[in-house]
Design a protein around this motif. Sequence first.
Motif, PDB file in Angstrom:
ATOM      1  N   ASN A  12     -47.525 -13.765  94.024  1.00 24.57           N
ATOM      2  CA  ASN A  12     -46.918 -13.400  95.305  1.00 24.57           C
ATOM      3  C   ASN A  12     -46.380 -14.653  95.992  1.00 24.57           C
ATOM      4  O   ASN A  12     -45.321 -14.630  96.616  1.00 24.57           O
ATOM      5  CB  ASN A  12     -47.940 -12.697  96.202  1.00 24.57           C
ATOM      6  N   ALA A  52     -54.472 -12.961 103.161  1.00 29.20           N
ATOM      7  CA  ALA A  52     -53.852 -13.201 101.846  1.00 29.20           C
ATOM      8  C   ALA A  52     -52.755 -14.273 101.950  1.00 29.20           C
ATOM      9  O   ALA A  52     -52.198 -14.525 103.018  1.00 29.20           O
ATOM     10  CB  ALA A  52     -53.265 -11.900 101.312  1.00 29.20           C
ATOM     11  N   VAL A  53     -52.449 -14.883 100.815  1.00 32.91           N
ATOM     12  CA  VAL A  53     -51.252 -15.714 100.690  1.00 32.91           C
ATOM     13  C   VAL A  53     -50.190 -14.853 100.012  1.00 32.91           C
ATOM     14  O   VAL A  53     -50.540 -13.899  99.302  1.00 32.91           O
ATOM     15  CB  VAL A  53     -51.514 -16.989  99.846  1.00 32.91           C
ATOM     16  N   GLU A  66     -46.900 -11.496 104.236  1.00 35.86           N
ATOM     17  CA  GLU A  66     -46.353 -10.523 103.285  1.00 35.86           C
ATOM     18  C   GLU A  66     -45.161 -11.132 102.552  1.00 35.86           C
ATOM     19  O   GLU A  66     -44.090 -11.380 103.140  1.00 35.86           O
ATOM     20  CB  GLU A  66     -45.936  -9.194 103.963  1.00 35.86           C
ATOM     21  N   GLN A 103     -47.616  -4.191  92.631  1.00 36.58           N
ATOM     22  CA  GLN A 103     -48.824  -4.939  93.005  1.00 36.58           C
ATOM     23  C   GLN A 103     -50.096  -4.173  92.661  1.00 36.58           C
ATOM     24  O   GLN A 103     -51.109  -4.771  92.301  1.00 36.58           O
ATOM     25  CB  GLN A 103     -48.795  -5.303  94.491  1.00 36.58           C
ATOM     26  N   LEU A 212     -62.729 -10.852  95.501  1.00 38.82           N
ATOM     27  CA  LEU A 212     -62.197 -11.110  96.830  1.00 38.82           C
ATOM     28  C   LEU A 212     -62.970 -10.289  97.864  1.00 38.82           C
ATOM     29  O   LEU A 212     -63.420  -9.195  97.548  1.00 38.82           O
ATOM     30  CB  LEU A 212     -60.714 -10.739  96.891  1.00 38.82           C
TER      31      LEU A 212
END
Length: 214
Positions: A12, A52-53, A66, A103, A212
Amino acid sequence: MLTLYDYLPSQNAYKVRLLLSQLKLSYRSVYVSIFEGEGQSEEYLKISPTGAVPALALPDGRVLAESNAILAYLADDTQFFPADRFKRAKVLQWLFFEGEQVQSTVATLRHWVLTGKDKRRSSAVMESKRAGTAKTLGILDRALASDTFLAGADYTIADISVFSYVHRSDEAGFALTDYPNVKRWVEEVRSQPDFVTKVYPYSIDPHSAQELAW
Ligand SMILES: N[C@@H](CCC(=O)N[C@@H](CS)C(=O)NCC(=O)O)C(=O)O
């Protein structure tokens, strides 16, 4: 200067690295150790609401999360995100497809396989991820039978986004030779100017086998 909040094995984040390269934009990187929980720190949650990254901080301090939103922001007013209303919506169609379908299937399956988490998943869950991945690649193969790129004749951020995980499908157990139109398109994307070849394996992070936090 732009700041990219990054984790090197993240595809991502790779999407954003690829576009930044193709736009010839310089930036600095801040690395977030997601499997050690750094993404869930109070400080980082102010930058990325999910933890998130990738996330991108603009020179004026505003922040965006995003990956596909970041691509749309950076590509605005460039050849990578057409101004024409219909063509722009076509690009968005594939960005939403990527966020929802790619994803949750090929990207997740690849992550599990490469970090050994597949061994901790039930056979039913694994079967459903494999079926979802096959469906996703089938959809792409049909779409790419009639067009050079996902949104038509031109290379756009839709291709950057979908390419990032799909070109590594073999690492999820899916050979692209079974999807000839996808395979042809992968080569088209690879031949674009300022393409980024470097992809980082999860093995560079000793913490990547951890689950995670949800
Ligand atoms: N929908 C998000 C997904 C981002 C995502 O899942 N990033 C992963 C790395 S590839 C991550 O940082 N995970 C840590 C977490 O979810 O806490 C996007 O497109 O940016």
